[in-house]
Design a protein around this motif. Structure first.
Motif, mmCIF file in Angstrom:
data_model
loop_
_atom_site.group_PDB
_atom_site.id
_atom_site.type_symbol
_atom_site.label_atom_id
_atom_site.label_comp_id
_atom_site.label_asym_id
_atom_site.label_seq_id
_atom_site.Cartn_x
_atom_site.Cartn_y
_atom_site.Cartn_z
ATOM 1 N N ARG A 121 0.812 -1.226 0.000
ATOM 2 C CA ARG A 121 0.000 0.000 0.000
ATOM 3 C C ARG A 121 0.840 1.269 0.000
ATOM 4 N N THR A 122 1.946 1.296 0.761
ATOM 5 C CA THR A 122 2.706 2.540 0.920
ATOM 6 C C THR A 122 4.148 2.452 0.436
ATOM 7 N N GLY A 123 4.628 1.272 0.107
ATOM 8 C CA GLY A 123 6.014 1.128 -0.321
ATOM 9 C C GLY A 123 6.861 0.481 0.756
ATOM 10 N N LYS A 124 7.994 -0.081 0.336
ATOM 11 C CA LYS A 124 8.835 -0.854 1.246
ATOM 12 C C LYS A 124 9.536 0.025 2.286
ATOM 13 N N ALA A 125 9.899 1.244 1.916
ATOM 14 C CA ALA A 125 10.625 2.099 2.860
ATOM 15 C C ALA A 125 9.770 2.392 4.095
ATOM 16 N N LYS A 126 8.523 2.787 3.884
ATOM 17 C CA LYS A 126 7.640 3.076 5.012
ATOM 18 C C LYS A 126 7.271 1.800 5.762
ATOM 19 N N ALA A 127 7.154 0.696 5.034
ATOM 20 C CA ALA A 127 6.833 -0.569 5.696
ATOM 21 C C ALA A 127 7.968 -0.997 6.621
ATOM 22 N N VAL A 128 9.211 -0.784 6.207
ATOM 23 C CA VAL A 128 10.355 -1.133 7.052
ATOM 24 C C VAL A 128 10.341 -0.307 8.334
ATOM 25 N N THR A 129 10.089 1.006 8.213
ATOM 26 C CA THR A 129 10.071 1.869 9.386
ATOM 27 C C THR A 129 8.934 1.494 10.328
ATOM 28 N N ALA A 130 7.754 1.241 9.776
ATOM 29 C CA ALA A 130 6.612 0.888 10.626
ATOM 30 C C ALA A 130 6.826 -0.447 11.322
ATOM 31 N N THR A 131 7.385 -1.419 10.613
ATOM 32 C CA THR A 131 7.658 -2.717 11.229
ATOM 33 C C THR A 131 8.761 -2.602 12.275
ATOM 34 N N ALA A 132 9.772 -1.789 12.004
ATOM 35 C CA ALA A 132 10.838 -1.569 12.992
ATOM 36 C C ALA A 132 10.270 -0.935 14.256
ATOM 37 N N ARG A 133 9.289 -0.053 14.096
ATOM 38 C CA ARG A 133 8.662 0.556 15.278
ATOM 39 C C ARG A 133 7.913 -0.505 16.093
ATOM 40 N N LYS A 134 7.230 -1.421 15.439
ATOM 41 C CA LYS A 134 6.524 -2.484 16.163
ATOM 42 C C LYS A 134 7.511 -3.371 16.931
ATOM 43 N N ILE A 135 8.648 -3.677 16.312
ATOM 44 C CA ILE A 135 9.665 -4.480 17.008
ATOM 45 C C ILE A 135 10.212 -3.709 18.206
ATOM 46 N N ALA A 136 10.402 -2.392 18.047
ATOM 47 C CA ALA A 136 10.896 -1.566 19.156
ATOM 48 C C ALA A 136 9.910 -1.562 20.323
ATOM 49 N N VAL A 137 8.626 -1.513 20.037
ATOM 50 C CA VAL A 137 7.610 -1.556 21.100
ATOM 51 C C VAL A 137 7.663 -2.897 21.829
ATOM 52 N N LEU A 138 7.791 -3.997 21.081
ATOM 53 C CA LEU A 138 7.905 -5.314 21.709
ATOM 54 C C LEU A 138 9.179 -5.415 22.548
ATOM 55 N N PHE A 139 10.272 -4.877 22.026
ATOM 56 C CA PHE A 139 11.548 -4.875 22.754
ATOM 57 C C PHE A 139 11.407 -4.093 24.066
ATOM 58 N N TYR A 140 10.752 -2.943 24.008
ATOM 59 C CA TYR A 140 10.558 -2.102 25.196
ATOM 60 C C TYR A 140 9.696 -2.828 26.234
ATOM 61 N N ASN A 141 8.560 -3.367 25.806
ATOM 62 C CA ASN A 141 7.649 -4.021 26.746
ATOM 63 C C ASN A 141 8.255 -5.289 27.341
ATOM 64 N N THR A 142 9.085 -5.981 26.560
ATOM 65 C CA THR A 142 9.731 -7.185 27.077
ATOM 66 C C THR A 142 10.719 -6.850 28.186
ATOM 67 N N LEU A 143 11.524 -5.808 27.982
ATOM 68 C CA LEU A 143 12.511 -5.435 28.991
ATOM 69 C C LEU A 143 11.877 -4.696 30.166
ATOM 70 N N ARG A 144 10.863 -3.881 29.898
ATOM 71 C CA ARG A 144 10.280 -3.051 30.964
ATOM 72 C C ARG A 144 9.321 -3.850 31.853
ATOM 73 N N TYR A 145 8.480 -4.646 31.239
ATOM 74 C CA TYR A 145 7.433 -5.328 31.990
ATOM 75 C C TYR A 145 7.564 -6.859 31.978
ATOM 76 N N GLY A 146 8.602 -7.392 31.354
ATOM 77 C CA GLY A 146 8.770 -8.834 31.319
ATOM 78 C C GLY A 146 7.764 -9.543 30.434
ATOM 79 N N MET A 147 7.249 -8.856 29.432
ATOM 80 C CA MET A 147 6.258 -9.452 28.535
ATOM 81 C C MET A 147 6.874 -10.617 27.767
ATOM 82 N N ARG A 148 6.099 -11.676 27.584
ATOM 83 C CA ARG A 148 6.537 -12.837 26.804
ATOM 84 C C ARG A 148 5.758 -12.848 25.498
#
Length: 454
Positions: free
Chosen positions: A382-409
């Motif tokens: 829908r938007t191109g690979k460049a924006k898709a990479v950034t949006a997916t990287a942001r989702k991984i960053a959120v998972l990384f943050y929640n895993t370290l901060r709250y111990g999310m599995r």
């Protein structure tokens, strides 16, 4: 006059603040006007002068200092001032722009001191000393791997000049078969029938094909170039192994100061085959330190997780929410608004190594049958690979943050789950639009002849 009176009545957040304009040869230091006769003083960048600067600031009753992150020149001053007990604010130069037309070193120092005294500057993220040490070793190791990769290309070039088509008959020339053949050539073996004996049984190409590929024109100048490239390749391998020992020593110290996890290490999601990863068990070591398995997050291998921890640290409480964390990484949309209109929502440009690592993981995720992989492919269409990479990287960053901060599995729901969610969302939008126009949305019955049933 009104503006100047208003500025004069602003409360002082840091009354004992100083500002330092960092340079390569000298540093200009500004202090409040009531602390000494000379409010702006210049010190050379030598170590003795830095200690003299710290003692002068102590005598002037300074407890907090602001400085810009100028190249690498700020590092010695920052470390020495911290050892003296000062609270040092390393600020982004973009947030401390000087008034136009007043650009001198002393004016820059006074401007930094004034902004910091009024509490208008934010300190950049600085990891703990142990994490900073780990980060330095890992960055040095990455440099060595880059240098080693250049000499791999040099070896391949020398082989091509001798018309040795080794890269066409093996998957990589740095594998066991490739390196054994290269070392035999450097040692003086030129016979293709002898060289082909180093062929591994798992090689797909036949002995005849490999014999033809290993028949070449062995000229002394090309052999010399191959020999030197091989020696340098081995040297960088040795230096990388030395970095691995230092990295393991730092991780061992972190393990001693951490609480052992209550549960055992979960089963690995997939088999890792990163040839550039350190020789020791990075996954188990990280789990013992932080108590969670970061490799359960899609796209994060053990070596990539180690590099992310070295860049961001393991304490996520420095960022109040995951939105603050993704904004620090420059992965969240911008909010350039004027007159109530959004002028731009582009992400800010950044040289963050952590953001680059997350983008690399997002690119690899796009080829997986996971929920994040389905999200990447849907957005890329829908938007191109460049924006898709950034949006997916942001989702991984959120998972990384929640895993370290709250111990999310994290448990990956799968690509089908995401597609079903996407389908339900689209159908909901269509039903709402149909209702707004006075229509109802009904499923269409497909006759048996349309699906090939007679």
């Amino acid at each position: 006059m009104r503006k100047s009176k208003k500025a004069a009545t602003m409360s002082l957040v840091h009354p004992n603040a100083a500002g330092i304009d960092i340079g390569s040869q000298f540093h200009d230091v500004a202090i409040p006007p009531d602390r000494a006769e000379e409010t702006v003083k210049s010190f050379k960048s030598f170590t003795g002068d830095l200690h003299a600067m710290a003692k002068w600031l102590t005598a002037c009753r300074i407890d907090t200092i602001a400085m810009e992150s100028t190249g690498v020149y700020w590092i010695p001053a920052f470390e020495i001032l911290e050892n003296y007990g000062f609270k040092v604010f390393l600020v982004n130069a973009r947030e401390a722009k000087n008034v136009p037309g007043r650009k001198t070193d002393s004016n820059d120092a006074q401007w930094l001191q004034k902004l910091h005294q009024l509490g208008l500057l934010r300190a950049s993220f600085q990891p703990t000393s142990v994490i900073a040490e780990l980060r330095a070793y890992l960055r040095q190791r990455e440099k060595l791997l880059d240098y080693k990769a250049a000499h791999i290309q040099h070896m391949q070039k020398a082989l091509m000049q001798m018309n040795i088509q080794l890269h066409h008959v093996v998957s990589t020339i740095t594998g066991k078969t490739g390196m054994d053949i290269i070392r035999a050539i450097v040692a003086g073996n030129r016979n293709p029938q002898e060289l082909v004996k180093f062929r591994d049984v798992r090689c797909k190409n036949s002995i005849e094909t490999m014999t033809a590929a290993l028949t070449g024109n062995f000229k002394p100048e090309h052999i010399f170039a191959l020999m030197q490239s091989l020696e340098l390749y081995d040297i960088y391998n040795e230096k990388a192994e030395a970095c691995d020992r230092e990295i393991q020593a730092v991780l061992d110290r972190l393990q001693q100061n951490s609480i052992p996890p209550d549960q055992p290490l979960p089963k690995a999601k997939y088999r890792e085959c990163n040839k550039n990863a350190p020789a020791f068990d990075v996954r188990q070591t990280l789990f013992n330190i932080i108590g969670v398995d970061l490799t359960q997050i899609t796209g994060l291998g053990s070596y990539l997780a180690l590099k992310l921890v070295s860049e961001c640290g393991a304490d996520m409480s420095k960022w109040p929410t995951d939105k603050h964390f993704t904004s620090w990484l420059c992965l969240s949309p911008g909010n350039k608004i004027s007159g109530g209109k959004i002028l731009s929502s582009r992400t800010r440009p950044s040289s963050s190594r952590a953001a680059a690592l997350l983008r690399l993981a997002a690119t690899a995720i796009g080829r997986t049958e996971t929920a994040l992989g389905a999200f990447y492919r849907r957005l890329a269409t829908r938007t191109g690979k460049a924006k898709a990479v950034t949006a997916t990287a942001r989702k991984i960053a959120v998972l990384f943050y929640n895993t370290l901060r709250y111990g999310m599995r994290y448990v990956d729901p799968g690509a089908d789950y995401y597609e079903e969610q996407y389908k339900a969302r689209i159908l909901g939008q269509l039903r709402r639009r149909a209702d707004s126009y006075g229509f109802s949305l009904q499923p269409m019955e497909i006759p048996d002849t349309a699906i090939g049933v007679s």
